[in-house]
Design a protein around this motif. Structure first.
Motif, PDB file in Angstrom:
ATOM      1  N   VAL A  56      75.828 -95.161 140.313  1.00  0.00           N
ATOM      2  CA  VAL A  56      76.649 -93.951 140.362  1.00  0.00           C
ATOM      3  C   VAL A  56      77.348 -93.736 139.019  1.00  0.00           C
ATOM      4  N   SER A  57      77.835 -94.829 138.411  1.00  0.00           N
ATOM      5  CA  SER A  57      78.471 -94.717 137.091  1.00  0.00           C
ATOM      6  C   SER A  57      77.476 -94.221 136.054  1.00  0.00           C
ATOM      7  N   HIS A  58      76.228 -94.701 136.127  1.00  0.00           N
ATOM      8  CA  HIS A  58      75.218 -94.248 135.182  1.00  0.00           C
ATOM      9  C   HIS A  58      74.917 -92.754 135.368  1.00  0.00           C
ATOM     10  N   VAL A  59      74.852 -92.316 136.625  1.00  0.00           N
ATOM     11  CA  VAL A  59      74.624 -90.886 136.882  1.00  0.00           C
ATOM     12  C   VAL A  59      75.757 -90.057 136.274  1.00  0.00           C
ATOM     13  N   LEU A  60      77.000 -90.488 136.526  1.00  0.00           N
ATOM     14  CA  LEU A  60      78.148 -89.763 135.989  1.00  0.00           C
ATOM     15  C   LEU A  60      78.111 -89.733 134.466  1.00  0.00           C
ATOM     16  N   GLY A  61      77.833 -90.879 133.842  1.00  0.00           N
ATOM     17  CA  GLY A  61      77.810 -90.933 132.381  1.00  0.00           C
ATOM     18  C   GLY A  61      76.725 -90.060 131.782  1.00  0.00           C
ATOM     19  N   LYS A  62      75.529 -90.089 132.366  1.00  0.00           N
ATOM     20  CA  LYS A  62      74.428 -89.300 131.809  1.00  0.00           C
ATOM     21  C   LYS A  62      74.677 -87.809 131.977  1.00  0.00           C
ATOM     22  N   VAL A  63      75.252 -87.411 133.095  1.00  0.00           N
ATOM     23  CA  VAL A  63      75.593 -85.991 133.284  1.00  0.00           C
ATOM     24  C   VAL A  63      76.630 -85.553 132.251  1.00  0.00           C
ATOM     25  N   CYS A  64      77.664 -86.382 132.039  1.00  0.00           N
ATOM     26  CA  CYS A  64      78.730 -86.007 131.108  1.00  0.00           C
ATOM     27  C   CYS A  64      78.223 -85.948 129.671  1.00  0.00           C
ATOM     28  N   VAL A  65      77.361 -86.866 129.274  1.00  0.00           N
ATOM     29  CA  VAL A  65      76.890 -86.875 127.894  1.00  0.00           C
ATOM     30  C   VAL A  65      75.968 -85.687 127.617  1.00  0.00           C
ATOM     31  N   GLN A  66      75.399 -85.105 128.669  1.00  0.00           N
ATOM     32  CA  GLN A  66      74.596 -83.904 128.496  1.00  0.00           C
ATOM     33  C   GLN A  66      75.439 -82.627 128.454  1.00  0.00           C
ATOM     34  N   GLY A  67      76.766 -82.786 128.477  1.00  0.00           N
ATOM     35  CA  GLY A  67      77.651 -81.632 128.340  1.00  0.00           C
ATOM     36  C   GLY A  67      78.013 -80.956 129.637  1.00  0.00           C
ATOM     37  N   VAL A  83      80.530 -97.389 133.363  1.00  0.00           N
ATOM     38  CA  VAL A  83      79.789 -96.431 132.529  1.00  0.00           C
ATOM     39  C   VAL A  83      79.382 -97.131 131.235  1.00  0.00           C
ATOM     40  N   PRO A  84      78.135 -97.046 130.802  1.00  0.00           N
ATOM     41  CA  PRO A  84      77.723 -97.679 129.534  1.00  0.00           C
ATOM     42  C   PRO A  84      78.505 -97.126 128.343  1.00  0.00           C
ATOM     43  N   ASP A  85      78.672 -97.942 127.310  1.00  0.00           N
ATOM     44  CA  ASP A  85      79.466 -97.550 126.147  1.00  0.00           C
ATOM     45  C   ASP A  85      78.926 -96.290 125.472  1.00  0.00           C
ATOM     46  N   ARG A  86      77.615 -96.097 125.506  1.00  0.00           N
ATOM     47  CA  ARG A  86      77.051 -94.939 124.818  1.00  0.00           C
ATOM     48  C   ARG A  86      77.429 -93.624 125.494  1.00  0.00           C
ATOM     49  N   TRP A  87      77.894 -93.698 126.732  1.00  0.00           N
ATOM     50  CA  TRP A  87      78.309 -92.488 127.451  1.00  0.00           C
ATOM     51  C   TRP A  87      79.808 -92.462 127.727  1.00  0.00           C
ATOM     52  N   MET A  88      80.529 -93.494 127.294  1.00  0.00           N
ATOM     53  CA  MET A  88      81.938 -93.634 127.665  1.00  0.00           C
ATOM     54  C   MET A  88      82.790 -92.493 127.103  1.00  0.00           C
ATOM     55  N   GLU A  89      82.514 -92.067 125.865  1.00  0.00           N
ATOM     56  CA  GLU A  89      83.336 -91.019 125.261  1.00  0.00           C
ATOM     57  C   GLU A  89      83.307 -89.734 126.075  1.00  0.00           C
ATOM     58  N   ALA A  90      82.123 -89.320 126.492  1.00  0.00           N
ATOM     59  CA  ALA A  90      82.012 -88.065 127.244  1.00  0.00           C
ATOM     60  C   ALA A  90      82.739 -88.166 128.584  1.00  0.00           C
ATOM     61  N   VAL A  91      82.664 -89.322 129.238  1.00  0.00           N
ATOM     62  CA  VAL A  91      83.309 -89.484 130.547  1.00  0.00           C
ATOM     63  C   VAL A  91      84.828 -89.484 130.401  1.00  0.00           C
ATOM     64  N   VAL A  92      85.337 -90.274 129.450  1.00  0.00           N
ATOM     65  CA  VAL A  92      86.794 -90.364 129.275  1.00  0.00           C
ATOM     66  C   VAL A  92      87.365 -89.009 128.886  1.00  0.00           C
ATOM     67  N   LEU A  93      86.712 -88.338 127.948  1.00  0.00           N
ATOM     68  CA  LEU A  93      87.215 -87.031 127.525  1.00  0.00           C
ATOM     69  C   LEU A  93      87.162 -86.019 128.668  1.00  0.00           C
ATOM     70  N   GLY A  94      86.105 -86.098 129.485  1.00  0.00           N
ATOM     71  CA  GLY A  94      86.028 -85.203 130.637  1.00  0.00           C
ATOM     72  C   GLY A  94      87.171 -85.413 131.609  1.00  0.00           C
ATOM     73  N   PHE A  95      87.512 -86.675 131.903  1.00  0.00           N
ATOM     74  CA  PHE A  95      88.632 -86.962 132.806  1.00  0.00           C
ATOM     75  C   PHE A  95      89.949 -86.494 132.202  1.00  0.00           C
ATOM     76  N   VAL A  96      90.138 -86.710 130.894  1.00  0.00           N
ATOM     77  CA  VAL A  96      91.390 -86.306 130.253  1.00  0.00           C
ATOM     78  C   VAL A  96      91.559 -84.788 130.308  1.00  0.00           C
ATOM     79  N   GLN A  97      90.478 -84.054 130.119  1.00  0.00           N
ATOM     80  CA  GLN A  97      90.562 -82.589 130.128  1.00  0.00           C
ATOM     81  C   GLN A  97      90.702 -82.015 131.526  1.00  0.00           C
ATOM     82  N   THR A  98      90.231 -82.729 132.538  1.00  0.00           N
ATOM     83  CA  THR A  98      90.197 -82.167 133.891  1.00  0.00           C
ATOM     84  C   THR A  98      91.368 -82.621 134.748  1.00  0.00           C
ATOM     85  N   ALA A  99      91.926 -83.793 134.475  1.00  0.00           N
ATOM     86  CA  ALA A  99      93.014 -84.317 135.304  1.00  0.00           C
ATOM     87  C   ALA A  99      94.216 -83.383 135.239  1.00  0.00           C
TER      88      ALA A  99
END
Length: 810
Positions: free
Chosen positions: A198-209, A243-259
């Motif tokens: 599930v974390s991988h799905v979330l990370g890959k979706v977020c890194v695709q914008g 979430v893998p490190d290569r996708w961590m930036e997109a996930v963290v930034l998404g949470f910061v912008q949406t929370a």
């Protein structure tokens, strides 16, 4: 399991033989019954899954007669979801003679609507506990996340609405919530479960914008579920930690912008920045120091999150120190755009609002040192916006470290931007930050809150004790009963101003009569313009007096009066006065203010000389032509005039009507013959430092004013004889200073190029300065791509467009 194997082999053989519909239906029914008897897809082993996958691939490619309607779709919808999705996408990617794309897409749509995506992810989560195949999981991850792309590519951009990205990814977010619900129930039942897929799905979706689409569903649900449930909090923390490190930036930034606030972000992310180095780099370095496009609400979310836990507060102090180091760096101030400096200033103010008294005490000396270095760098800038940012931040730091003693106070314009910056110093409640709210709306809400404070103040004033009128009367002094003198007829005595230019010189240089001096200053401009012959006799002496003239009394508009008098003298006798002023610009013992006054006077006088003047009876816009006016009250005159006008109107044939043309004022360009005297002396000695004046050193603000002055003089010299020589000299001047670090100077240089392109005739440009233009064009391209200042990039682009227009004209 043996019954399922026999049913699958029988069905596969039937499909290969392309049997009749009844036999195929019986075979498919036997497979469904055997699968249900075996306990469903979750009970299948590796052997059975391999057989079922081969069966589904054969079923997708079977002839239509071997696929009874309703039965073959059920085999995909009831079987293992991962195998079903793989077989359908394989059929979609390489269709054969028996495959209809519409049927495959319809099954995929039904696959989504019946919740088989969440079943697929739950199936993988269970397999991960049993150490399933990583390659298979990676393939399923790509199929789940890229499903809209697969369908859209095959259908040439016309898929069903459920496969639109704006519909599919919110749907996928809902499926993730369903999987997390099952994981929560599994953990409460004492069973192990993996959340990695599930974390991988979330990370890959977020890194695709697609953070906005998926997190708009995830964050509200997780916010409610984590309010009072520690198990859900642990699930949410593990969701982002895996979430893998290569996708961590997109996930963290998404949470910061949406929370919706810092407290919610703290519940959702936990101590992720402490545990994960990549997340720590993103939060403490990349978002704050390497990017500057985020909203103020994102900064409040991010820094508020760091302040809400004792393990994260050391990171808040570290972030503040690094921000102050960047804010106080002279190189950063010179080479970073104003938007980034404003962004860093906001982050500093928000950090200060979260500091506690012991933390301030421990780093007081560091804050003081950073404040002194930073405010010096900002005040040295030529841009007013940068100087004001330095003042506001320095005031804020001073108020934090000197709560009892005196604090810094600067004078600057109080506008909405300044008020917004100061409001950041007051810590906002963590649940009040709404990142989706635009800055303008936040300002409106802040303004709407002001009347509440004002009303409270008014209320406190009205509650003050009221003194009775009798006591007030008793306190009045007895002298107030005296009758005042009637001074309504008194008139102010006015000092007579001099009527000769030489008298004005005597008053300005030696008179001790303050009233006479003030009257002279006010009347000087008019005297100079009325007596040009007398002015030319003493023009240089008068220009020298006005250049050194200081204000003796508090006279209203003194600087403007002095400047207008200087302009009048310069326009009356341009050549000798211009020679004097330009020579004094590079002379010793002048203040920077006086040198900038010289530049202002030269520009304003050049403008006046270059514009046409009204000479004699020149027709002005809106002026009425003289005519014979009949006596008032003469009705007969009105009657015959009306009759004549009506006859003329009835017999006049008009083909077009429009506004009557007004003759514009015209006259010789007086600046044409003196342009060189204004221009060339200013451009000669810019690279020669003096003891008290260094244009290429610390006096870069005056250099910026000089460059803008030269650009204006060049523009005003259009159609003059010396314009070509001026343009060539100006291009050489620009080329020498093109790499200057100050953005204000670079803006002036780019304005010089615009003035040259607009003033010098195109033929002269191509004949005399061809090489300079080619070098300039190459430099302009670099400015457009690499210059950190937005105004410089815009001006460079305008110059490139001007050059293209010149080419087209030729």
């Amino acid at each position: 399991m043996a019954a399922l194997e026999r049913a699958l082999r029988t069905a596969a053989a039937e499909l290969c033989q392309a049997g009749e519909g009844a036999a195929a239906a019986a075979a498919l029914g036997a497979v469904r019954a055997a699968l249900a008897e075996a306990g469903g897809p979750a009970a299948l082993g590796e052997r059975e899954r391999a057989l079922y996958g081969a069966f589904l691939r054969g079923l997708a490619r079977a002839p239509p007669a071997a696929r009874p309607e309703g039965l073959w779709q059920s085999c995909f919808l009831e079987g293992p979801p991962g195998l079903a999705l793989g077989a359908l996408l394989e059929a979609l990617a390489s269709p054969g003679p028996n495959i209809r794309l519409g049927e495959v897409v319809a099954v995929l749509e039904q696959f989504l609507q019946e919740g088989r995506i969440s079943a697929l992810m739950w199936d993988v989560c269970q397999q991960q506990v049993q150490a399933g195949s990583p390659e298979l999981q990676e393939a399923l991850l790509n199929k789940v996340v890229c499903l809209p792309d697969h369908v859209s590519n095959k259908l040439q951009g016309n898929p069903p609405p459920v496969f639109f990205p704006q519909n599919y990814f919110p749907f996928l977010g809902g499926a993730i919530i369903q999987v997390l619900q099952k994981i929560s129930e599994s953990l409460r039942g004492g069973l192990d479960c993996s959340i990695s897929f599930v974390s991988h799905v979330l990370g890959k979706v977020c890194v695709q914008g697609r953070q906005k689409e998926i997190l708009s569903v995830l964050v509200p649900h997780l916010t409610d579920l984590t309010k009072s449930d520690c198990i859900w909090q642990r699930i949410c923390w593990r969701l982002v930690e895996c979430v893998p490190d290569r996708w961590m930036e997109a996930v963290v930034l998404g949470f910061v912008q949406t929370a919706p606030g810092a407290d919610v972000l703290s519940r959702l992310l936990g101590n992720l920045v402490v545990k994960n180095k990549k997340a720590q780099f993103v939060v403490t370095q990349k978002v704050l120091l390497l990017q500057y496009g985020h909203t103020t609400a994102v900064l409040q979310n991010l820094l508020g999150y760091l302040s809400l836990d004792s393990l994260r507060r050391p990171l808040l102090i570290k972030v503040l120190q690094e921000l102050l180091e960047t804010w106080g760096s002279s190189s950063a101030v010179k080479h970073s755009p104003p938007e980034q400096q404003q962004y860093i200033s906001k982050a500093i103010l928000i950090c200060l609002s979260h500091l506690k008294e012991p933390e301030i005490e421990s780093c007081r000396q560091g804050l003081l040192t950073s404040m002194m270095e930073g405010v010096k760098c900002h005040l040295d800038s030529n841009l007013p916006q940068i100087r004001r940012l330095g003042m506001i931040v320095a005031e804020s730091i001073s108020s934090k470290i000197n709560t009892d003693g005196p604090v810094l106070k600067f004078q600057y314009k109080e506008d909405d931007e300044a008020r917004e910056l100061k409001s950041l110093l007051v810590q906002a409640p963590p649940f009040c930050v709404v990142p989706s709210l635009p800055d303008d709306d936040r300002n409106e809400q802040a303004d709407a809150a002001l009347p509440l404070v004002l009303e409270g103040n008014k209320k406190s004033h009205t509650e003050a004790p009221v003194v009775p009128d009798e006591e007030l009367d008793a306190e009045l002094d007895s002298d107030d009963d005296l009758m005042p003198y009637d001074m309504s007829e008194d008139k102010e005595l006015k000092t007579k101003a001099p009527v000769y230019i030489r008298d004005c010189i005597e008053v300005l240089t030696g008179s001790e009569d303050v009233d006479r001096w003030e009257a002279t200053v006010k009347a000087l401009e008019g005297l100079v313009r009325k007596n040009p012959v007398a002015t030319r006799e003493v023009s240089v002496e008068l220009a020298k007096i006005l250049l050194h003239l200081e204000e003796k009394t508090c006279i209203e508009g003194f600087l403007e009066l002095r400047q207008r008098a200087q302009i009048a003298v310069l326009t009356t006798d341009p050549i000798p006065v211009a020679k004097y002023l330009t020579s004094q610009f590079y002379a010793l013992n002048y203040s920077l203010r006086q040198r900038m006054d010289i530049l202002d006077v030269l520009v304003l006088a050049a403008q006046e000389l270059s514009y046409p003047k009204s000479r004699g009876k020149t027709t002005r816009p809106g002026a009425q032509k003289p005519c014979i006016q009949p006596l008032p009250g003469s009705d007969s005159s009105k009657g015959w005039r009306r009759i004549v006008d009506e006859r003329i109107k009835s017999k006049t044939r008009r083909f077009a009507t429009g506004q009557s043309q007004v003759e514009l004022a015209s006259g010789p360009n007086e600046f044409s013959s003196v342009a060189g005297h204004f221009f060339f002396p200013l451009i000669q000695h810019f690279d020669r430092p003096l003891t008290t004046f260094d244009l290429l050193g610390e006096d870069h603000f005056v250099l910026g004013r000089l460059v803008h002055t030269l650009a204006t003089l060049m523009y005003l010299a259009v159609n003059t004889v010396a314009v070509t020589a001026m343009g060539k000299a100006l291009l050489e001047f620009v080329w020498a200073l093109r790499f200057h670090t100050d953005p204000y100077v670079r803006q002036g240089l780019l304005s010089c190029i615009s003035s040259t392109l607009l003033s010098v005739p195109t033929e002269c440009l191509l004949e005399d300065v061809t090489e300079e233009l080619l070098e300039t064009q190459s430099w302009l391209g670099d400015v457009v791509e690499k210059d950190p200042d937005g105004d410089c990039r815009r001006l460079a682009l305008q110059n490139l467009l001007l050059m293209e227009d010149l080419k087209k004209k030729l």
